[in-house]
Every structure is written in C-alpha cells, then in structure tokens.
Design a protein around this motif. Structure first.
Motif, PDB file in Angstrom:
ATOM      1  N   ALA A  33       0.822  -1.215   0.000  1.00  0.00           N
ATOM      2  CA  ALA A  33       0.000   0.000   0.000  1.00  0.00           C
ATOM      3  C   ALA A  33       0.852   1.260   0.000  1.00  0.00           C
ATOM      4  O   ALA A  33       0.448   2.298  -0.535  1.00  0.00           O
ATOM      5  N   THR A  79      -0.500   4.766  -4.542  1.00  0.00           N
ATOM      6  CA  THR A  79      -1.059   6.027  -4.063  1.00  0.00           C
ATOM      7  C   THR A  79      -1.924   5.803  -2.822  1.00  0.00           C
ATOM      8  O   THR A  79      -2.817   4.959  -2.819  1.00  0.00           O
ATOM      9  N   HIS A  80      -1.633   6.562  -1.769  1.00  0.00           N
ATOM     10  CA  HIS A  80      -2.410   6.494  -0.530  1.00  0.00           C
ATOM     11  C   HIS A  80      -2.276   7.836   0.177  1.00  0.00           C
ATOM     12  O   HIS A  80      -1.561   8.727  -0.294  1.00  0.00           O
ATOM     13  N   SER A  81      -2.948   7.996   1.298  1.00  0.00           N
ATOM     14  CA  SER A  81      -2.850   9.256   2.040  1.00  0.00           C
ATOM     15  C   SER A  81      -3.065   8.993   3.523  1.00  0.00           C
ATOM     16  O   SER A  81      -3.596   7.946   3.916  1.00  0.00           O
ATOM     17  N   LYS A 105      -4.952   9.906   7.045  1.00  0.00           N
ATOM     18  CA  LYS A 105      -6.324  10.324   7.322  1.00  0.00           C
ATOM     19  C   LYS A 105      -6.392  11.781   7.785  1.00  0.00           C
ATOM     20  O   LYS A 105      -5.403  12.363   8.249  1.00  0.00           O
ATOM     21  N   GLN A 147      -4.362  13.765   4.159  1.00  0.00           N
ATOM     22  CA  GLN A 147      -5.195  13.600   2.965  1.00  0.00           C
ATOM     23  C   GLN A 147      -4.507  14.021   1.661  1.00  0.00           C
ATOM     24  O   GLN A 147      -5.184  14.339   0.683  1.00  0.00           O
ATOM     25  N   PRO A 182      -2.413  12.723  -1.433  1.00  0.00           N
ATOM     26  CA  PRO A 182      -2.035  11.447  -2.053  1.00  0.00           C
ATOM     27  C   PRO A 182      -0.538  11.385  -2.356  1.00  0.00           C
ATOM     28  O   PRO A 182       0.042  12.335  -2.875  1.00  0.00           O
ATOM     29  N   HIS A 202       3.118   8.334  -2.596  1.00  0.00           N
ATOM     30  CA  HIS A 202       3.674   6.990  -2.448  1.00  0.00           C
ATOM     31  C   HIS A 202       5.182   7.103  -2.291  1.00  0.00           C
ATOM     32  O   HIS A 202       5.766   8.161  -2.548  1.00  0.00           O
TER      33      HIS A 202
END
Length: 230
Positions: free
Chosen positions: A164, A168-170, A172, A211, A213, A215
């Motif tokens: 993950a 692409t992730h962020s 919270k 929040q 995005p 990686h």
C-alpha cells in the motif's frame, strides 16, 4: 591466517584503471542514442540541445575527466541542470535505468563497475541541487507547532515495506506524518498533477500532510520510520 582482501576503494580504483578512452566514447554515444529515442527523455534533451555532435563531444570530455582524470572538460553541469524547467525525479530515474541497461549490454565489466556508481551519485547530487534552486520544489521539513506525536510506525525496509505504501495512498484527516530516513535513500512522490518528487537520503526528514495522495519508493537499500502527530 585470512587472505587479505581489497578494500572497496582499491577495487574501484582498479576497475577505473582498466577503463579506456574508447570504452567511454562507445558508452556515451550508445547511451545517448538510446536517450534520444526515449519517450520521456527525448523531448527534454531535444528542446535544449542544438548541436548533438558538439554536445556528445562535451559529454565524452566530461566522462574522460571524471573517470580517467583527463584534462579538457571545463563545463558546469550543476547550474545548467538547475535552470531546466519541469525537471522531476522521474527523469533522473529513467536516465539511470537506461544508463545501467547500456553498461550491462556493452559487457565491459571494468566500465560497468566504475561508471554505474558514479552515475547514481551524479543523479542524486543533480536532483538535490535542482530542488534547492527551484522554490516550487520546496517541501515542509518541520512539523507545525501545536501538534503532538501519538504513534510511531515500525521501521520499514525494502523487505517489509507494505504494498500500500508503494501505491497512491494518504494519511487520514487530522493526522500528520513525520517521515525520517534512517539509512539508504527513498523517493517520496506527491501524486498530484503534475507529480512532485523528492529524494530523501539518510538523516533527512519530511512532513506528510493529511489527505495528500503520495507513495514512496526505495532507491537504495535502507530504512525509514514515520511518527504520527495530531
């Protein structure tokens, strides 16, 4: 008694001594012929190189100076690269990929052993210099006042980095991350338009905003950790 072994420095010097001027000329011409056909790199080079014959001779002189300590090169790569608009780590990453592919295909072990490491250091140094001289590439390095650390991640390495994190992730809403690189080198990419990338070396840190995005990608064996704040 143990047999003496050559130090890494001595081994590098031995490899460099075995490299010839002809090796470096073939490398430069073969590599840049490939660059000129690459979809990512070709537009960048073609828009800034007016005379390829002259440019190739300059590049040959540079590598002769760098590897063989031969006089003849008097250029200044740092300021020239710092002025290029729209340069990103993806360009350097692709440049390195093509460079390593070329040295492998030429099948001259002494050449590959010598110049591959030089190319990696060169790409890292040029990219770091580019970021310092381009305000749009400024990054937040210190956590904003009023936030407190409440959790720390495990130490991540290439062996245990979750899939993950590579996609692409962020983080919270309401949570900030302070990413610290303990060893090796890591590329942090903001997945925005256009993407923004930052090369982080051992001892460096970066604030990851909520929040947003992004990686991460290891470019050298190493480790990093994230402190979460709110």
């Amino acid at each position: 008694m143990h047999s003496p072994t050559a130090s890494p420095t001595a081994s590098a010097a031995t490899s460099a001594a075995a490299v010839t001027e002809a090796d470096l000329r073939v490398l430069v011409h073969t590599f840049y012929a490939r660059v000129r056909q690459d979809p990512l790199l070709a537009p960048l080079f073609e828009s800034h190189v007016d005379d390829w014959d002259a440019h190739l001779e300059t590049l040959v002189d540079f590598w002769l100076w760098l590897v063989l300590k031969k006089e003849g090169f008097d250029g200044s790569p740092m300021p020239k690269h710092a002025r290029l608009p729209g340069l990103g780590w993806a360009h350097f990453e692709r440049w390195l990929e093509l460079f390593h592919r070329t040295t492998g295909e030429l099948q001259v072990p002494a050449l590959k052993d010598t110049v591959d490491a030089m190319a990696r250091r060169m790409a890292s140094t040029l990219w770091q210099n580019y970021q310092k001289h381009n305000p749009a590439s400024a990054w937040l390095r210190d956590m904003p006042a009023g936030l407190s650390s409440y959790k720390r991640s495990p130490v991540f390495t290439p062996a245990n980095l979750p899939a993950a994190f590579k996609a692409t992730h962020s983080i919270k809403a309401g949570t900030w991350g302070l990413l610290r690189v303990h060893s090796g080198a890591l590329v942090f990419t903001l997945d925005v338009q256009p993407p923004r990338t930052l090369l982080l070396d051992a001892g460096e840190q970066l604030v990851v905003e909520p929040q947003v995005p992004h990686h991460v990608t290891f470019v050298a064996e190493g480790a990093f950790q994230i402190d979460f704040h709110r």
